[in-house]
Design a protein around this motif. Sequence first.
Motif, PDB file in Angstrom:
ATOM      1  N   VAL A  74      -7.915   5.990  -0.780  1.00 55.61           N
ATOM      2  CA  VAL A  74      -8.518   6.750   0.314  1.00 55.61           C
ATOM      3  C   VAL A  74      -7.927   8.158   0.324  1.00 55.61           C
ATOM      4  N   ALA A  75      -8.774   9.157   0.150  1.00 56.74           N
ATOM      5  CA  ALA A  75      -8.322  10.554   0.154  1.00 56.74           C
ATOM      6  C   ALA A  75      -8.293  11.064   1.590  1.00 56.74           C
ATOM      7  N   SER A  76      -7.096  11.319   2.096  1.00 59.01           N
ATOM      8  CA  SER A  76      -6.976  11.821   3.468  1.00 59.01           C
ATOM      9  C   SER A  76      -7.045  13.350   3.536  1.00 59.01           C
ATOM     10  N   GLY A  77      -7.002  14.023   2.406  1.00 58.62           N
ATOM     11  CA  GLY A  77      -7.064  15.481   2.359  1.00 58.62           C
ATOM     12  C   GLY A  77      -7.367  15.915   0.933  1.00 58.62           C
ATOM     13  N   ILE A 133       0.864  -1.175   0.000  1.00 62.34           N
ATOM     14  CA  ILE A 133       0.000   0.000   0.000  1.00 62.34           C
ATOM     15  C   ILE A 133       0.900   1.224   0.000  1.00 62.34           C
ATOM     16  N   SER A 134       0.610   2.184  -0.865  1.00 61.79           N
ATOM     17  CA  SER A 134       1.384   3.424  -0.869  1.00 61.79           C
ATOM     18  C   SER A 134       0.649   4.481  -0.066  1.00 61.79           C
ATOM     19  N   MET A 135       1.409   5.422   0.442  1.00 62.35           N
ATOM     20  CA  MET A 135       0.797   6.503   1.221  1.00 62.35           C
ATOM     21  C   MET A 135       1.584   7.789   1.015  1.00 62.35           C
ATOM     22  N   ASN A 136       0.900   8.889   1.247  1.00 61.75           N
ATOM     23  CA  ASN A 136       1.461  10.231   1.190  1.00 61.75           C
ATOM     24  C   ASN A 136       1.756  10.698  -0.226  1.00 61.75           C
ATOM     25  N   SER A 137       2.708  10.074  -0.905  1.00 61.56           N
ATOM     26  CA  SER A 137       3.084  10.506  -2.253  1.00 61.56           C
ATOM     27  C   SER A 137       3.076   9.315  -3.204  1.00 61.56           C
ATOM     28  N   HIS A 146      -3.844   3.565  -2.505  1.00 60.45           N
ATOM     29  CA  HIS A 146      -3.052   4.696  -2.026  1.00 60.45           C
ATOM     30  C   HIS A 146      -3.850   5.463  -0.991  1.00 60.45           C
ATOM     31  N   VAL A 147      -3.184   5.862   0.091  1.00 64.17           N
ATOM     32  CA  VAL A 147      -3.803   6.701   1.115  1.00 64.17           C
ATOM     33  C   VAL A 147      -3.070   8.043   1.123  1.00 64.17           C
ATOM     34  N   GLY A 148      -3.762   9.109   0.760  1.00 64.84           N
ATOM     35  CA  GLY A 148      -3.118  10.413   0.711  1.00 64.84           C
ATOM     36  C   GLY A 148      -4.000  11.430   0.033  1.00 64.84           C
ATOM     37  N   GLN A 149      -3.389  12.438  -0.528  1.00 67.78           N
ATOM     38  CA  GLN A 149      -4.137  13.447  -1.255  1.00 67.78           C
ATOM     39  C   GLN A 149      -3.464  13.692  -2.605  1.00 67.78           C
ATOM     40  N   SER A 150      -4.223  14.221  -3.536  1.00 66.21           N
ATOM     41  CA  SER A 150      -3.640  14.647  -4.805  1.00 66.21           C
ATOM     42  C   SER A 150      -2.884  15.935  -4.553  1.00 66.21           C
ATOM     43  N   TYR A 189      -1.804   5.361   9.931  1.00 64.74           N
ATOM     44  CA  TYR A 189      -2.752   4.455  10.595  1.00 64.74           C
ATOM     45  C   TYR A 189      -3.474   3.520   9.618  1.00 64.74           C
ATOM     46  N   LEU A 190      -4.056   4.085   8.584  1.00 70.01           N
ATOM     47  CA  LEU A 190      -4.927   3.280   7.715  1.00 70.01           C
ATOM     48  C   LEU A 190      -4.194   2.184   6.935  1.00 70.01           C
ATOM     49  N   PRO A 191      -3.037   2.450   6.300  1.00 62.16           N
ATOM     50  CA  PRO A 191      -2.366   1.372   5.572  1.00 62.16           C
ATOM     51  C   PRO A 191      -1.998   0.183   6.461  1.00 62.16           C
ATOM     52  N   VAL A 192      -1.501   0.455   7.667  1.00 66.08           N
ATOM     53  CA  VAL A 192      -1.158  -0.631   8.583  1.00 66.08           C
ATOM     54  C   VAL A 192      -2.414  -1.408   8.976  1.00 66.08           C
TER      55      VAL A 192
END
Length: 307
Positions: free
Chosen positions: A283-286, A109-113, A126-130, A263-266
């Motif tokens: 998942v859009a976190s922002g 799972i990727s996150m942030n970027s 992916h968990v993060g924002q565009s 939190y979410l990816p783990v």
Amino acid sequence: MKKLLAAAATIALVAAATPVLATDIIVVAHGQANDPFWSVVKNGAEKAAKDTGVNVEFRSPETFDMVAMGQLIDAAVNQDPDGLVVSIPDGDALGPAIKRAVDAGIPVISMNSGSDVAHKLGAKLHVGQSEFDAGKVAGAKLAEMGGKKAICVNQEVGNVSLDQRCAGFAEGFGKEVKVLPTSNDPTEVESKVRAALESDKDVNVLLSLNASLVGEPAVKAAQALGRVDVLISTFDMSAGFLKYIADGKAAFSIDQQQYLQGYLPVSFLALHAQYGLMPGGDVASGPNLVTKETAAQVIDLSSKGIR
């Protein structure tokens, strides 16, 4: 935001009822050890580990170094964990290592970027924002507030996600924008921002890409010059920058809720290891804008390493 928090609470309750045993998850992030932003991501990952009962290791290079980060991902693959979480600031540089993880059967799972390349590299989600869209929102808001000429301060030139923030900002702002490259040393940032504001009195907007390392020293530079006309905003949050917003010395912060990116990816990988469950999309976190009206509400949580 309420929906994301509710989802996180549900994950915690389900996992607590049937804890995962002997599950190992490795997080490899590009953030540097001296960056408070990434300490919040780490806090989120560690809270998820506690809630779900999995073992989590959080790793990152000492500097912004894609070669070193790729080596950390390769080392993680060699350990054959039950799940791997990665940030992807440079898909070309990190792609081969991430693909090796996927080819080895490790759920990623990727996150942030890396939202734009994550699925091509085989990540589950992916968990993060565009970053581009978030920058665009900031630019439009600052133009609406009376911005005429702007600086985008980039402390990691070459980090694709940060470059996208400045590009989105320029499009949303719709007027002249200059990128000011710096390191992540607050003293250098303050000096360079001060010099930039002194050399061009027409600049009345400044976008920071990091609250504590760039945003706070930028406000100090503007205040030292008496440039109360400069609209300063930042990506992400710190207790110090939030106080500047509450006091009217800064315009707003762009909150991507990085705690959720840890939190979410783990949590998702813990549930995947136990039940084979995985959300069907990113998942859009922002982004969420934190303004003077809302800053006071999140100052305490930011000082605790949650916001």
